[in-house]
Scaffold this motif. Structure first.
Motif, PDB file in Angstrom:
ATOM      1  N   VAL A   9       0.947  -1.065  -0.086  1.00 23.10           N
ATOM      2  CA  VAL A   9      -0.099   0.085   0.013  1.00 23.10           C
ATOM      3  C   VAL A   9       0.693   1.171  -0.098  1.00 23.10           C
ATOM      4  CG1 VAL A   9      -1.547   1.436   1.397  1.00 23.10           C
ATOM      5  CG2 VAL A   9      -2.125  -1.112   1.001  1.00 23.10           C
ATOM      6  N   ALA A  10       2.038   1.440   0.912  1.00 20.93           N
ATOM      7  CA  ALA A  10       3.122   2.445   0.832  1.00 20.93           C
ATOM      8  C   ALA A  10       3.470   2.536  -0.617  1.00 20.93           C
ATOM      9  CB  ALA A  10       4.089   1.964   1.982  1.00 20.93           C
ATOM     10  N   LEU A  11       3.868   1.335  -1.310  1.00 19.21           N
ATOM     11  CA  LEU A  11       4.567   1.627  -2.635  1.00 19.21           C
ATOM     12  C   LEU A  11       3.302   2.132  -3.791  1.00 19.21           C
ATOM     13  CD1 LEU A  11       7.111   0.615  -3.963  1.00 19.21           C
ATOM     14  CD2 LEU A  11       5.704  -1.556  -4.696  1.00 19.21           C
ATOM     15  N   TYR A  12       1.938   1.733  -3.646  1.00 22.79           N
ATOM     16  CA  TYR A  12       0.945   2.254  -4.475  1.00 22.79           C
ATOM     17  C   TYR A  12       1.090   3.891  -4.224  1.00 22.79           C
ATOM     18  CZ  TYR A  12      -1.572  -1.847  -6.104  1.00 22.79           C
ATOM     19  OH  TYR A  12      -1.939  -2.943  -6.731  1.00 22.79           O
TER      20      TYR A  12
ATOM     21  N   THR B  40       3.505   5.783  -3.022  1.00 20.35           N
ATOM     22  CA  THR B  40       4.724   6.403  -3.155  1.00 20.35           C
ATOM     23  C   THR B  40       4.726   6.590  -4.857  1.00 20.35           C
ATOM     24  OG1 THR B  40       5.617   5.528  -1.488  1.00 20.35           O
ATOM     25  CG2 THR B  40       7.240   6.092  -3.344  1.00 20.35           C
ATOM     26  N   ASN B  41       4.206   5.923  -5.504  1.00 18.66           N
ATOM     27  CA  ASN B  41       4.296   5.880  -7.063  1.00 18.66           C
ATOM     28  C   ASN B  41       2.859   6.629  -7.444  1.00 18.66           C
ATOM     29  OD1 ASN B  41       6.634   4.187  -8.170  1.00 18.66           O
ATOM     30  ND2 ASN B  41       6.105   3.364  -6.293  1.00 18.66           N
ATOM     31  N   GLY B  42       2.061   7.026  -6.607  1.00 22.30           N
ATOM     32  CA  GLY B  42       0.720   7.728  -7.266  1.00 22.30           C
ATOM     33  C   GLY B  42      -0.209   6.789  -7.934  1.00 22.30           C
ATOM     34  N   ILE B  43      -0.146   5.585  -7.561  1.00 18.54           N
ATOM     35  CA  ILE B  43      -1.194   4.472  -7.884  1.00 18.54           C
ATOM     36  C   ILE B  43      -2.294   4.472  -7.255  1.00 18.54           C
ATOM     37  CG2 ILE B  43      -1.614   2.092  -9.016  1.00 18.54           C
ATOM     38  CD1 ILE B  43       1.673   1.658  -8.774  1.00 18.54           C
ATOM     39  N   GLY B  44      -3.381   5.228  -7.648  1.00 19.45           N
ATOM     40  CA  GLY B  44      -4.647   5.379  -6.927  1.00 19.45           C
ATOM     41  C   GLY B  44      -5.732   4.351  -7.134  1.00 19.45           C
ATOM     42  N   ARG B  45      -5.361   3.049  -7.689  1.00 15.81           N
ATOM     43  CA  ARG B  45      -6.385   2.196  -7.801  1.00 15.81           C
ATOM     44  C   ARG B  45      -5.599   0.831  -7.741  1.00 15.81           C
ATOM     45  NH1 ARG B  45      -9.534   5.144 -12.734  1.00 15.81           N
ATOM     46  NH2 ARG B  45     -11.109   6.385 -11.301  1.00 15.81           N
ATOM     47  N   MET B  46      -6.444  -0.334  -7.073  1.00 12.44           N
ATOM     48  CA  MET B  46      -5.882  -1.695  -7.009  1.00 12.44           C
ATOM     49  C   MET B  46      -7.047  -2.664  -7.197  1.00 12.44           C
ATOM     50  SD  MET B  46      -4.603  -3.085  -3.242  1.00 12.44           S
ATOM     51  CE  MET B  46      -3.015  -2.461  -2.999  1.00 12.44           C
ATOM     52  N   ARG B  47      -6.516  -3.539  -7.662  1.00 11.32           N
ATOM     53  CA  ARG B  47      -7.427  -4.746  -7.734  1.00 11.32           C
ATOM     54  C   ARG B  47      -6.889  -5.963  -6.876  1.00 11.32           C
ATOM     55  NH1 ARG B  47      -9.205  -8.770 -12.969  1.00 11.32           N
ATOM     56  NH2 ARG B  47     -10.641 -10.253 -11.647  1.00 11.32           N
ATOM     57  N   ILE B  48      -7.511  -6.687  -6.120  1.00  8.11           N
ATOM     58  CA  ILE B  48      -7.321  -7.994  -5.471  1.00  8.11           C
ATOM     59  C   ILE B  48      -8.203  -9.075  -5.643  1.00  8.11           C
ATOM     60  CG2 ILE B  48      -6.112  -6.645  -3.464  1.00  8.11           C
ATOM     61  CD1 ILE B  48      -8.290  -7.270  -1.752  1.00  8.11           C
ATOM     62  N   TYR B  49      -7.719 -10.185  -5.626  1.00  7.77           N
ATOM     63  CA  TYR B  49      -8.399 -11.385  -6.145  1.00  7.77           C
ATOM     64  C   TYR B  49      -9.335 -12.266  -5.118  1.00  7.77           C
ATOM     65  CZ  TYR B  49      -6.188 -10.190 -10.688  1.00  7.77           C
ATOM     66  OH  TYR B  49      -5.695  -9.604 -11.586  1.00  7.77           O
ATOM     67  N   TYR B  50      -9.116 -11.727  -4.033  1.00  6.48           N
ATOM     68  CA  TYR B  50      -9.858 -12.686  -3.006  1.00  6.48           C
ATOM     69  C   TYR B  50      -9.755 -11.549  -1.716  1.00  6.48           C
ATOM     70  CZ  TYR B  50      -5.588 -13.980  -0.957  1.00  6.48           C
ATOM     71  OH  TYR B  50      -4.188 -13.993  -0.424  1.00  6.48           O
ATOM     72  N   PRO B  51     -10.975 -11.750  -0.670  1.00  2.00           N
ATOM     73  CA  PRO B  51     -10.952 -10.591   0.269  1.00  2.00           C
ATOM     74  C   PRO B  51      -9.881 -11.036   1.285  1.00  2.00           C
ATOM     75  CG  PRO B  51     -12.799 -12.140   0.349  1.00  2.00           C
ATOM     76  CD  PRO B  51     -12.177 -12.544  -0.794  1.00  2.00           C
TER      77      PRO B  51
END
Length: 344
Positions: free
Chosen positions: A52-55, A57-68
C-alpha cells in the motif's frame, strides 16, 4: 481607471484560479485512470502494508485484489486507494445459491471495512461458459448486489464480473464484434444485469496473447502501440493498435447483446518481461508506458472517453505456473521499479 484595471485584474486572477483548479482536476482524473492489480501468489512478496505504501509512493490510486484478504484490507484502511475486490471462483456457488451467504460475505468483507474505498465487486474472474461455476455467476452477482443495496452502498459500489476476450466469437473487424454462440446464453443475461444497475463490464484485455498466438498475421508494433500509422481500416474508423481494436470489438459485442450503454473497465492488461515469445523487459516497458498514455484518450469507437485500466501486475508471482505467468511484475519483490514506469 486604476479601479477598473484593478477589478479586471482581480477578475482575471479569479478566472485563472478557476482554470487552474479545472486543469488540476482533469490531471488528477487522468492520473487516476490507471491502477494496478495486486496478486499474492508468491512466497517472497512484500507485506500488504509495504505494498500500500508502494502504491502511494508511485501515485497508483487504484488496486485490484483477487480475494478478500484480511491483511490487505486492513492495510487499505484510510488509504483512499480505490479497490476492485473479487469474489473468487470457489465462493460463487455458495453466494449464488444462498442470499444470506452473500449478505454475510458483504458484511464481513465490505461493510466491516467502511474506511476502505471499494469501487467494484468482480463476481468471478474469467469464468468460462462451459464451467460448472458459470451457472452461479449471475445469481451471485444478483445476491451480492442486493446485499450492497441493503447496506445502502449501491451508489458507491458497482457489481460486475471480469471476462476474457475469448468470449468473442467474431473480433475482426471491430465493427462486427460479437459474442460467440456458445458464450451468448451466459453473457447476455449478465449484460442485462449491468444495464439495469448501471455497472460496467470488467474485461481482461491482453494484446500479448493475441500477438504470441498469431505472430504471422499480427505485427509486433501493432500490439505494442508503436505502429506509425493506421494498420486496420474499419469503415470510417482507423486502428493503429490492437488494444483499441479489441476494445471496440467488445463494445460492438455489447451493443449486439443489448448493452450499448455499458462501459468497459479494463480489469487487467499487461505484457510479460520473459518466458515466452517477444517477452522482454524492453517490450514490457514499451507496452505499459504506451498503455498508460493511451488510455487517457479512448478508442476510435469511443473517442475522448478515458478508459479505466488496471495494469497486471505489481510483482512477479513465483508460485504461479512456470513460464510467462510468473513474469508480469511491474516491480521487483524488493519494491524496485522493474520497468521505470511513471503512473501519473
Amino acid at each position: 481607471m486604476a479601479t477598473f484595471f484593478a477589478m479586471n485584474n482581480k477578475s482575471f486572477m479569479a478566472t485563472m484560479l478557476l482554470f487552474g483548479l479545472l486543469v488540476a482536476s482533469l490531471e488528477i482524473t487522468g492520473a487516476q485512470s490507471v491502477g494496478a492489480c495486486y496478486g499474492r501468489n508468491g512466497d517472497n512478496l512484500p507485506t500488504p502494508a509495504d505494498v500500500v505504501a508502494l502504491y502511494n509512493t508511485n501515485g497508483i490510486g487504484r488496486m485490484r485484489i483477487y480475494y478478500p484478504d484480511t491483511e490487505t484490507l486492513q492495510a487499505l484502511r484510510g488509504s483512499n486507494i480505490e479497490l476492485i475486490l473479487d469474489v473468487p471462483k470457489d465462493s460463487l456457488q455458495s453466494l449464488g445459491s444462498d442470499a444470506s451467504a452473500a449478505t454475510q460475505w458483504v458484511q464481513n468483507n465490505i461493510v466491516n471495512y467502511a474506511d476502505v474505498k471499494f469501487k467494484y465487486i468482480a463476481v468471478g474472474n474469467e469464468v468460462q461458459p462451459t464451467e460448472t461455476a458459470a451457472q452461479y455467476v449471475l445469481p451471485a452477482m444478483q445476491n451480492v448486489h442486493n446485499a450492497i443495496v441493503s447496506a445502502n452502498l449501491q451508489n458507491q459500489i458497482k457489481v460486475s464480473t471480469a471476462v476474457d476476450t475469448g468470449l468473442l466469437g467474431t473480433s475482426y473487424p471491430s465493427s462486427r464484434g460479437s459474442f460467440s454462440d456458445s458464450a451468448s446464453s451466459y453473457i447476455t443475461p449478465i449484460v442485462t444485469f449491468l444495464v439495469n444497475n448501471g455497472s460496467p463490464l470488467l474485461a481482461n484485455v491482453y494484446t500479448y496473447f493475441s500477438y504470441a498466438g498469431n505472430p504471422q498475421n499480427i505485427q509486433l508494433p501493432y500490439a505494442l502501440f508503436t505502429s506509425p500509422g493506421v494498420v486496420v481500416q474499419d469503415g470510417n474508423l482507423g486502428y493503429r493498435n490492437l488494444f483499441d481494436a479489441v476494445m471496440d470489438a467488445l463494445y460492438s459485442a455489447l451493443e449486439k447483446a443489448g448493452g450499448s450503454n455499458v462501459s468497459i473497465v479494463v480489469s487487467e492488461s499487461g505484457w510479460p518481461s520473459e518466458g515466452g515469445t517477444a517477452a522482454t523487459v524492453d517490450n514490457a516497458g514499451t507496452y505499459y508506458r504506451n498503455l498508460i498514455n493511451h488510455v487517457k484518450g479512448g478508442t476510435p469507437k469511443k473517442p475522448g472517453r478515458a478508459i479505466e485500466t488496471y495494469l497486471f501486475t505489481m510483482f512477479n508471482e513465483n508460485l504461479k505456473a512456470a513460464g510467462i505467468e510468473q513474469h508480469f511484475g511491474l516491480f521487483t519483490t524488493d519494491k524496485q521499479s522493474k520497468l521505470q514506469l511513471t503512473f501519473t
